[in-house]
Write an enzyme that holds these catalytic residues in place. Structure first.
Site, PDB file in Angstrom:
ATOM      1  N   ARG A  77       0.825  -1.218   0.000  1.00 11.79           N
ATOM      2  CA  ARG A  77       0.000   0.000   0.000  1.00 11.79           C
ATOM      3  C   ARG A  77       0.854   1.261   0.000  1.00 11.79           C
ATOM      4  NH1 ARG A  77      -3.053  -3.208   3.626  1.00 11.79           N
ATOM      5  NH2 ARG A  77      -2.148  -2.184   5.452  1.00 11.79           N
ATOM      6  N   CYS A 124      -6.717 -19.427  15.918  1.00 14.70           N
ATOM      7  CA  CYS A 124      -7.611 -19.351  17.078  1.00 14.70           C
ATOM      8  C   CYS A 124      -8.980 -19.957  16.792  1.00 14.70           C
ATOM      9  CB  CYS A 124      -7.772 -17.899  17.513  1.00 14.70           C
ATOM     10  SG  CYS A 124      -6.228 -17.126  18.038  1.00 14.70           S
TER      11      CYS A 124
END
Length: 442
Positions: A21, A42
């Protein structure tokens, strides 16, 4: 300029994306030794537990998504050596077993961590698992769906071990936890460990503390396990005894490390020029302790990855530091912690007090109100740490305490903070108000 990233998950891809970016002129290549990138570690216990059936749910992005941004993600490519002096990496293409070299101007080491596996007899038997990659989760899920898999043994009573225990209970299995230390969830204070243990027992989970796994017994697959105190039936064994940084391929003298953990500064810089690192293979800066710790959590991996990306792009941003915030779901309980304890305070020259407070998730006039136990660590002016447990409303309050600690909000201001109230959501004096008020009383 050419950026080489080693590791295709949180830190590596956050860093690569930020560089893209900021610097469209950079060449960026990411080497990942598996075919799993940008995935949720997770979320794996919940996939194993049957909360969703499609493993693709665990992936955030695929390699082709990054290709669209001109980030060349090469899966099944393992970096096996680094020459920091000549700024070269040696890579093995695992598909054809060929090796080649690549050069870099900037290097981001984001190799994460691997599951620890004990060196004991029987560890290579079938139905012995760890849970670190999606393919591990797929194997476990396929096995526990078999009718002959009834007795599950989990070695390790930390975050992941207890999350997996919940998954096995959800699948209707008999669950036994073997844990070497004196208490489950050692990261928690004793009061909370006791609550967690009693809660697990209420679901008929058998708990063996101060007990060590010595042998895994079976013909081709595990049939039982032997500890220093007994033998137990076992159709499937899950080892959850911790993780270690994935840095074995780095020669220790070439990069500053401690016990295999890469040493960085708050800018993500390592001891070598233009080499950055973060995530589960590196230390994390703790702003309360003004020191570095090994805290392998995804929140830090993503944030530090972005910081590395900013600085590789020419910026000058220091990671502000974490304070050790974490939360875990244990069946229908939630435990969370943030900040430091009174014991940590002693090491830092702080004289902290502690107090346990019990309040409620919402007004008792509305159905379903549940107790929340809150322990605060504080001095005369402010809070330094919090631990909480309850069935409802823990995570919301924990985040409030995080901001209070990070921004040194006074006890009086926290006591009178204008939190929202309606009977389904809170009490007129919100739980955080009550906790701050209880320790603010003279």
């Amino acid at each position: 300029m050419r950026l080489v990233v080693i590791g295709g998950n949180a830190t590596g891809l956050s860093g690569a994306s930020k560089v893209r970016r900021e610097r469209p002129d950079f060449e960026i290549v990411v080497y990942e030794k598996t075919d799993e990138i940008s995935y949720s570690q997770c979320g794996m216990p919940y996939y194993v537990g049957g909360l969703y059936d499609d493993k693709e749910t665990l992936f955030v992005k695929k390699p082709e998504d990054f290709q669209k941004d001109d980030i060349d993600v090469k899966i099944f490519h393992e970096v096996i050596d680094i020459d920091f002096d000549s700024k070269r990496v040696k890579v093995k293409d695992l598909n054809n077993d060929k090796e080649f070299e690549d050069t870099y101007d900037y290097l981001l080491i984001a190799t994460g961590a691997k599951a620890k596996i004990p060196k004991i007899p029987g560890v290579n038997l079938q139905n012995v698992h760890v849970l670190k990659h999606i393919y591990h989760a797929v194997d476990i899920k396929e096995n526990i769906e078999k009718k002959d898999i009834k007795d599950i043994v989990i070695v390790g009573g930390g975050y992941v071990g207890l999350e997996v225990a919940e998954s096995m209970i959800e699948q209707g299995k008999n669950v036994r936890i073997i844990h070497r230390p004196k208490r489950l969830m050692e990261i928690a204070d004793e009061e909370f460990s006791d609550i967690i243990e009693e809660h697990l027992k209420s679901f008929n989970i058998k708990i063996h503390k101060e007990e060590s796994l010595e042998e895994i017994i079976g013909d081709k697959k595990v049939e039982k396990i032997k500890t220093d105190k007994g033998e137990y039936p076992c159709d499937l064994l899950i080892l959850s005894i911790g993780i270690a940084p994935n840095t074995d391929f780095i020669k220790g003298q070439d990069l500053k490390m401690e016990k295999g953990i890469i040493v960085t500064d708050r800018y993500g810089r390592t001891s070598r020029e233009n080499v950055y690192s973060g995530g589960d293979c590196a230390f994390v800066y703790n702003r309360l302790k003004d020191d570095y710790e090994y805290i392998p959590l995804g929140t830090y991996a993503n944030k530090i990855g972005r910081v590395c990306g900013i600085n590789i792009s020419g910026g000058n941003t220091a990671y502000r530091g974490g304070i050790g915030t974490s939360v875990v779901k244990i069946l229908d309980l939630t435990y969370g912690k943030t900040g430091i304890t009174d014991k940590d305070g002693e090491k830092l020259g702080l004289s902290l007090k502690s107090k346990m407070i019990t309040t409620y998730s919402h007004a008792k006039t509305y159905p379903g109100s549940e107790k929340i136990h809150i322990k605060l660590f504080y001095d005369e002016k402010k809070i330094y740490g919090v631990q909480m447990i309850g069935k409802k409303g823990v995570a919301k309050r924990l985040d409030i305490f995080v901001l209070a600690i990070e921004h040194s909000i006074s006890l009086e201001d926290l006591n009178y903070a204008d939190f929202c109230y309606a009977p389904p959501y809170a009490t007129p004096w919100e739980a955080v108000n009550i906790a701050a008020g209880a320790i603010n009383e003279k």
